[in-house]
Design a protein around this motif. Structure first.
Motif, mmCIF file in Angstrom:
data_model
loop_
_atom_site.group_PDB
_atom_site.id
_atom_site.type_symbol
_atom_site.label_atom_id
_atom_site.label_comp_id
_atom_site.label_asym_id
_atom_site.label_seq_id
_atom_site.Cartn_x
_atom_site.Cartn_y
_atom_site.Cartn_z
ATOM 1 N N ILE A 124 -8.010 2.823 5.096
ATOM 2 C CA ILE A 124 -8.884 3.764 5.516
ATOM 3 C C ILE A 124 -8.735 5.105 4.825
ATOM 4 C CG2 ILE A 124 -9.819 5.209 7.321
ATOM 5 C CD1 ILE A 124 -9.246 2.792 9.138
ATOM 6 N N TYR A 125 -7.540 5.526 4.523
ATOM 7 C CA TYR A 125 -7.276 6.945 3.932
ATOM 8 C C TYR A 125 -7.712 6.462 2.275
ATOM 9 C CZ TYR A 125 -4.362 10.366 1.841
ATOM 10 O OH TYR A 125 -4.237 11.538 1.153
ATOM 11 N N ILE A 126 -7.249 5.447 1.953
ATOM 12 C CA ILE A 126 -7.658 5.329 0.328
ATOM 13 C C ILE A 126 -9.255 5.191 0.574
ATOM 14 C CG2 ILE A 126 -7.887 3.616 -1.296
ATOM 15 C CD1 ILE A 126 -5.044 2.433 -0.288
ATOM 16 N N MET A 127 -10.100 4.795 1.423
ATOM 17 C CA MET A 127 -11.642 4.789 1.270
ATOM 18 C C MET A 127 -11.773 6.179 1.247
ATOM 19 S SD MET A 127 -12.622 1.363 3.701
ATOM 20 C CE MET A 127 -14.085 1.990 3.603
ATOM 21 N N LEU A 128 -11.332 6.955 2.131
ATOM 22 C CA LEU A 128 -11.852 8.370 2.321
ATOM 23 C C LEU A 128 -11.367 9.383 1.387
ATOM 24 C CD1 LEU A 128 -11.555 8.447 6.114
ATOM 25 C CD2 LEU A 128 -13.574 7.867 4.690
ATOM 26 N N ASN A 129 -10.470 9.087 0.480
ATOM 27 C CA ASN A 129 -9.850 10.257 -0.491
ATOM 28 C C ASN A 129 -10.536 9.905 -1.491
ATOM 29 O OD1 ASN A 129 -8.412 11.818 -1.997
ATOM 30 N ND2 ASN A 129 -6.341 11.136 -1.101
ATOM 31 N N PRO A 130 -11.025 11.048 -2.007
ATOM 32 C CA PRO A 130 -12.193 11.148 -3.311
ATOM 33 C C PRO A 130 -11.194 10.834 -4.483
ATOM 34 C CG PRO A 130 -12.385 12.986 -2.440
ATOM 35 C CD PRO A 130 -11.800 12.051 -1.311
ATOM 36 N N GLN A 131 -10.032 11.413 -4.425
ATOM 37 C CA GLN A 131 -9.191 11.485 -5.571
ATOM 38 C C GLN A 131 -8.520 10.260 -5.934
ATOM 39 O OE1 GLN A 131 -6.162 14.514 -4.077
ATOM 40 N NE2 GLN A 131 -7.550 16.126 -4.899
ATOM 41 N N LEU A 132 -8.703 9.213 -5.186
ATOM 42 C CA LEU A 132 -8.050 8.021 -5.059
ATOM 43 C C LEU A 132 -9.210 6.906 -5.701
ATOM 44 C CD1 LEU A 132 -5.549 7.491 -2.189
ATOM 45 C CD2 LEU A 132 -5.105 7.892 -4.695
ATOM 46 N N GLN A 133 -10.321 7.372 -6.076
ATOM 47 C CA GLN A 133 -11.360 6.484 -6.395
ATOM 48 C C GLN A 133 -11.240 5.705 -7.727
ATOM 49 O OE1 GLN A 133 -13.889 5.546 -4.171
ATOM 50 N NE2 GLN A 133 -12.647 6.828 -2.666
ATOM 51 N N GLN A 134 -10.346 6.574 -8.604
ATOM 52 C CA GLN A 134 -10.130 6.041 -9.925
ATOM 53 C C GLN A 134 -9.347 4.755 -9.971
ATOM 54 O OE1 GLN A 134 -8.685 8.790 -12.754
ATOM 55 N NE2 GLN A 134 -8.861 7.409 -14.450
ATOM 56 N N THR A 135 -8.433 4.849 -8.866
ATOM 57 C CA THR A 135 -7.105 3.950 -8.848
ATOM 58 C C THR A 135 -7.438 2.979 -7.595
ATOM 59 O OG1 THR A 135 -5.851 5.431 -7.691
ATOM 60 C CG2 THR A 135 -5.599 5.562 -10.172
ATOM 61 N N SER A 136 -8.484 3.037 -6.791
ATOM 62 C CA SER A 136 -8.678 2.253 -5.616
ATOM 63 C C SER A 136 -8.743 0.669 -6.016
ATOM 64 C CB SER A 136 -9.939 2.737 -4.865
ATOM 65 O OG SER A 136 -10.064 2.065 -3.892
ATOM 66 N N PRO A 137 -7.729 -0.004 -5.314
ATOM 67 C CA PRO A 137 -7.991 -1.256 -5.356
ATOM 68 C C PRO A 137 -8.884 -1.902 -4.465
ATOM 69 C CG PRO A 137 -6.268 -0.615 -3.727
ATOM 70 C CD PRO A 137 -6.779 0.524 -4.294
ATOM 71 N N LEU A 138 -9.661 -1.319 -3.765
ATOM 72 C CA LEU A 138 -10.668 -1.809 -3.032
ATOM 73 C C LEU A 138 -11.871 -1.986 -3.764
ATOM 74 C CD1 LEU A 138 -10.325 0.555 0.090
ATOM 75 C CD2 LEU A 138 -9.242 -1.542 -0.326
ATOM 76 N N ARG A 139 -11.856 -3.030 -4.615
ATOM 77 C CA ARG A 139 -13.069 -3.510 -5.405
ATOM 78 C C ARG A 139 -12.531 -5.223 -5.916
ATOM 79 N NH1 ARG A 139 -11.489 0.234 -10.422
ATOM 80 N NH2 ARG A 139 -11.418 1.612 -8.664
ATOM 81 N N ARG A 140 -13.470 -5.580 -6.607
ATOM 82 C CA ARG A 140 -13.431 -7.154 -6.755
ATOM 83 C C ARG A 140 -11.798 -7.375 -7.261
ATOM 84 N NH1 ARG A 140 -17.064 -10.183 -10.913
ATOM 85 N NH2 ARG A 140 -18.661 -9.955 -9.259
ATOM 86 N N LEU A 141 -11.389 -8.547 -6.734
ATOM 87 C CA LEU A 141 -10.053 -8.798 -7.001
ATOM 88 C C LEU A 141 -9.921 -9.170 -8.320
ATOM 89 C CD1 LEU A 141 -7.353 -9.645 -5.541
ATOM 90 C CD2 LEU A 141 -7.974 -11.959 -5.425
ATOM 91 N N ALA A 142 -8.851 -8.673 -8.964
ATOM 92 C CA ALA A 142 -8.799 -8.898 -10.496
ATOM 93 C C ALA A 142 -8.093 -10.426 -10.848
ATOM 94 C CB ALA A 142 -7.614 -7.929 -10.905
ATOM 95 N N LEU A 170 0.822 -1.296 0.136
ATOM 96 C CA LEU A 170 0.112 -0.019 0.097
ATOM 97 C C LEU A 170 0.860 1.278 -0.047
ATOM 98 C CD1 LEU A 170 -2.891 -1.179 2.533
ATOM 99 C CD2 LEU A 170 -2.953 -0.934 0.043
ATOM 100 N N ARG A 171 1.826 1.249 0.641
ATOM 101 C CA ARG A 171 2.901 2.385 0.509
ATOM 102 C C ARG A 171 3.434 2.632 -0.781
ATOM 103 N NH1 ARG A 171 8.277 2.311 4.127
ATOM 104 N NH2 ARG A 171 8.558 4.013 2.882
ATOM 105 N N GLY A 172 3.838 1.353 -1.663
ATOM 106 C CA GLY A 172 4.145 1.596 -2.949
ATOM 107 C C GLY A 172 2.609 2.255 -3.894
ATOM 108 N N TYR A 173 1.580 1.707 -3.587
ATOM 109 C CA TYR A 173 0.436 2.392 -4.360
ATOM 110 C C TYR A 173 0.288 3.741 -3.924
ATOM 111 C CZ TYR A 173 -4.567 3.490 -4.798
ATOM 112 O OH TYR A 173 -5.877 4.103 -5.121
#
Length: 256
Positions: free
Chosen positions: A213-231, A150-153
């Motif tokens: 939690i930060y990724i979930m709450l940051n709207p600017q990361l929605q496009q790249t968020s990994p919090l979705r169905r596992l590829a 997640l740091r790398g992300y």
């Protein structure tokens, strides 16, 4: 055309804005071991020795996991530079598989590492404490891998400051967690140096949780968020991450 002083200063400031959070995050990892050793030393000399020896046993595995997934920053930054934001979640999902592939064996290795303590010449009391300390720390190894992923992300998308804040917060929280578990506060038993192991494992999982939690709450990361169905599994991408990350992990392991 020669650069003016103001141009050089602006470039230096930009580099410092990127470099200082990264350096601070690395420094936190080193300070965590120092905090554990100092606090255990106030409990007893045996606990001090046990935590110091135990730390030297598990830190190489920790360093290898960090090095293995350090390449995620470059891979994410490459996709950002190419404007391929939609591919970032898939990349992170492959990295997640890699973190599990090595994080779980890391847990097993740390759990088995007390077998080495028989060759250290420690007295039975210290060896018993160090063994229980390592058993506790072992459960945090998958968290270490997930933390670096997640740091790398985030760092690959120039979100290095939140990473720094989260790592610093983890270091700060480690102090009260140690205190509660070492001295048996809030109704818990006094565990001495063993409590440092449980506190460390807890922090290893809390840091990636804070980042999620930060990724979930940051709207600017929605496009790249990994919090979705596992590829689906992409072997070529996974192999590329493995091929780049393994030499880095091994290099840091041999230097630790």
């Amino acid at each position: 055309m020669q650069k003016t002083f103001s141009m050089v200063w602006l470039e230096a400031r930009a580099l410092l804005r990127l470099a200082l959070p990264l350096a601070a995050a690395q420094l936190v990892m080193c300070l965590a071991g120092l905090v554990d050793t100092l606090m255990a030393g106030h409990y007893s000399a045996a606990d001090l020795a046990a935590v110091a020896v135990g730390f030297t046993v598990w830190i190489p595995i920790n360093v290898f996991l960090v090095g293995l997934l350090m390449c995620m920053t470059a891979f994410v930054a490459h996709l950002v530079g190419a404007g391929q934001f939609s591919k970032i979640p898939d990349l992170i999902h492959q990295g997640f598989r890699l973190s599990l592939l090595f994080g779980v064996p890391g847990l097993v290795l740390v759990y088995l590492s007390p077998l080495l303590l028989t060759y250290t010449g420690l007295n039975p009391e210290t060896r018993e404490i160090a063994t229980a300390y390592l058993y506790a720390v072992a459960w945090g190894m998958p968290g270490v891998a997930l933390n670096q992923l997640l740091r790398g992300y985030l760092e690959g998308q120039a979100y290095s400051r939140p990473v720094m804040v989260i790592q610093l917060l983890s270091l700060v929280l480690n102090i009260p967690f140690n205190y509660v578990m070492i001295y048996g506060k809030l109704g818990l038993p006094a565990l001495g140096g063993i409590g440092c192991g449980y506190a460390t494992a807890l922090i290893m999982w809390l840091a990636p949780l804070f980042m999620l939690i930060y990724i979930m709450l940051n709207p600017q990361l929605q496009q790249t968020s990994p919090l979705r169905r596992l590829a689906p599994l992409h072997r070529d991408t996974l192999y590329s991450l493995f091929k780049v990350g393994t030499p880095v992990g091994c290099m840091l392991l041999f230097r630790s």
